[in-house]
Scaffold this active site. Sequence first.
Site, short mmCIF file in Angstrom:
data_model
loop_
_atom_site.label_atom_id
_atom_site.label_comp_id
_atom_site.label_asym_id
_atom_site.label_seq_id
_atom_site.Cartn_x
_atom_site.Cartn_y
_atom_site.Cartn_z
N LYS A 108 0.81 -1.21 0.00
CA LYS A 108 0.00 0.00 0.00
C LYS A 108 0.84 1.26 0.00
O LYS A 108 0.45 2.28 -0.56
CB LYS A 108 -0.95 0.01 1.21
CG LYS A 108 -2.13 -0.92 1.04
CD LYS A 108 -3.24 -0.54 2.00
CE LYS A 108 -4.46 -1.42 1.80
NZ LYS A 108 -5.45 -1.25 2.86
N LYS A 191 -5.02 -10.08 -6.72
CA LYS A 191 -6.18 -10.23 -5.85
C LYS A 191 -7.32 -9.34 -6.36
O LYS A 191 -7.05 -8.24 -6.85
CB LYS A 191 -5.73 -9.75 -4.46
CG LYS A 191 -6.61 -10.18 -3.32
CD LYS A 191 -6.01 -9.73 -2.00
CE LYS A 191 -6.15 -8.24 -1.80
NZ LYS A 191 -5.87 -7.76 -0.45
N LYS A 194 -10.66 -3.41 -4.64
CA LYS A 194 -11.41 -2.21 -5.03
C LYS A 194 -10.50 -1.19 -5.71
O LYS A 194 -10.96 -0.29 -6.39
CB LYS A 194 -12.11 -1.61 -3.83
CG LYS A 194 -11.21 -0.88 -2.88
CD LYS A 194 -11.88 0.38 -2.38
CE LYS A 194 -10.84 1.41 -2.08
NZ LYS A 194 -11.30 2.76 -2.04
P1 TYM Z 1 -10.88 -5.21 4.15
O1 TYM Z 1 -12.01 -4.28 4.19
O2 TYM Z 1 -9.76 -4.92 3.25
O3 TYM Z 1 -11.38 -6.67 3.83
C1 TYM Z 1 -12.48 -7.22 4.53
C2 TYM Z 1 -12.46 -8.74 4.46
O4 TYM Z 1 -12.51 -9.16 3.09
C3 TYM Z 1 -11.46 -10.06 2.83
N1 TYM Z 1 -11.02 -9.90 1.43
C4 TYM Z 1 -10.87 -10.91 0.59
N2 TYM Z 1 -11.05 -12.23 0.73
C5 TYM Z 1 -10.82 -13.02 -0.34
N3 TYM Z 1 -10.42 -12.54 -1.55
C6 TYM Z 1 -10.22 -11.21 -1.74
N4 TYM Z 1 -9.86 -10.76 -2.94
C7 TYM Z 1 -10.45 -10.33 -0.64
N5 TYM Z 1 -10.35 -8.99 -0.48
C8 TYM Z 1 -10.70 -8.74 0.80
C9 TYM Z 1 -10.36 -9.70 3.82
O5 TYM Z 1 -9.50 -10.78 4.05
C10 TYM Z 1 -11.18 -9.34 5.04
O6 TYM Z 1 -11.50 -10.49 5.78
N6 TYM Z 1 -7.73 -5.51 7.83
C11 TYM Z 1 -9.08 -6.00 7.58
C12 TYM Z 1 -10.11 -5.28 8.38
C13 TYM Z 1 -9.98 -5.44 9.86
C14 TYM Z 1 -10.18 -6.63 10.60
C15 TYM Z 1 -9.95 -6.29 11.97
C16 TYM Z 1 -10.52 -7.93 10.24
C17 TYM Z 1 -9.64 -4.47 10.76
N7 TYM Z 1 -9.63 -4.98 12.01
C18 TYM Z 1 -10.05 -7.25 12.99
C19 TYM Z 1 -10.62 -8.88 11.26
C20 TYM Z 1 -10.38 -8.53 12.60
C21 TYM Z 1 -9.34 -5.94 6.09
O7 TYM Z 1 -8.66 -6.53 5.33
O8 TYM Z 1 -10.38 -5.25 5.65
#
Ligand code: TYM
Length: 327
Positions: A108, A191, A194
Amino acid sequence: MFSGVQPTGKLHLGNYLGAIQNWVELQKEFKCIFCIVDLHAITVPDNRKDLKKNSLEVAAAYIASGIDPKKNIIFCQSGVSGHSELSWILSCFAPMGWLNRMTQFKDKAGKNKEKAPLGLYSYPVLMAADILLYQSTHVPVGEDQKQHLELCRDIAQAFNRFNNINFFPIPEPVIMGSATRVMSLKNGLNKMSKSDPSDLSRINLLDSAELIKKKIQKSKTDSGSFPENDQHLSGRPEVENLINIFCSFSRENRQYVYRKYSGKTFSEFKNDLAKILSDEFSIISKKAKELINETDYLENVLEEGAIRANEIAEKNIKEIKKIMGFK
Ligand code: TYM
C-alpha cells in the site's frame, strides 16, 4: 468471534466470499462482533471522503447478507474509544521489526515509504487491538489477512508474557470456504480489489444481475479445455479462480465441477456460474440497496451495537490498565 470490513465504498465479491458469507454460517455457532473499521479506512486519504455513507453501506451489506443485528453486535470502530486506547498500549509491545515485515504495508505504501502515514504503518496494531479488546478467540478473514493475524497472536503473547498473565486468548484465524483469496477476473495473479482501475476485474456488491453476467462472460480464461482434475489447474490461475467462485456459491466441491463440466465449453460453465452467482449475490444486492435508504434503522443498529460493544470494551480496558499498573 470478531471480524471487520473497511468502509471504502466498494464492497466486492472478495469481501463477500473471503469474509461475510462465512460469518453468516459462523453466527449460528459463536457470539459474534462485526465491526465497520472506519479508523482503518482513514489510513488511505481517498477513503476519508463519504465515511458515513460508506459505513452505512457496509452495515446494509452485513444485514442484507444475513447477519442478524439482534443476535450479533454490529457497530462502527470509531464509536468505541477502547480500540484506539488499546492500540496505543499494544504498540508499545510491537517491535518495529515485526511491523517492517508486513507485506500489506509495503504494497500500500508503494515506492515512497517516507510519505506513507504513520497510521498505515501501525494499521496491524490497531487490528490487533480490535480483536484483543473483546478477548476474541476466533477471527474469520480472507487469506490476505493471515499475516496480520499472526502479528496479533505475537502481540497478545508478548503482552501476556511481559505481564506474566493469561489475559488475552491467542486468537485463531478462521480462513474457510472455497474462495479464501478471490482473484481479479482479468488477471488471475492479482487479488480482486477495489483499487483495481478496471471495473471488469471485480464484481461489486451493488452490481445488477445483468452486469454480473456481463463481467463473468468477459472474464479471462485460456485456450485449454475445461480441467478434469486439480492437476489440470496448474498454471491456470484464472480458471482456478472461476472454479473456486463456482464452488463457493454452489456449496459443491471441485470434483463435482470437474464431473459436470469436463468436455464442455467455458461458455457453458460461465453461463451457469453467472446464474448461481447472481441468484445469491443480486438478492443480497437488492436487499442492501433497499436498506441503504433506511438510514434511521441503520443508524439505530450501529448506535445500539456501539453501546453493547462499549460495555465489553470498557470492562476490559479497565482490567488492562490495572494489569499495566496505571493509577
Ligand atoms: P478489508 O475491508 O480490506 O477486507 C475485509 C475482508 O474481506 C477479505 N477480502 C478478501 N477475501 C478473499 N479474496 C479477496 N480478494 C479479498 N479482499 C478482501 C479480507 O481478508 C477481510 O476479511 N484488515 C481488515 C479489516 C480489519 C479486521 C480487523 C478484520 C480491521 N480490524 C479485525 C478482522 C479482525 C481488512 O482486510 O479489511
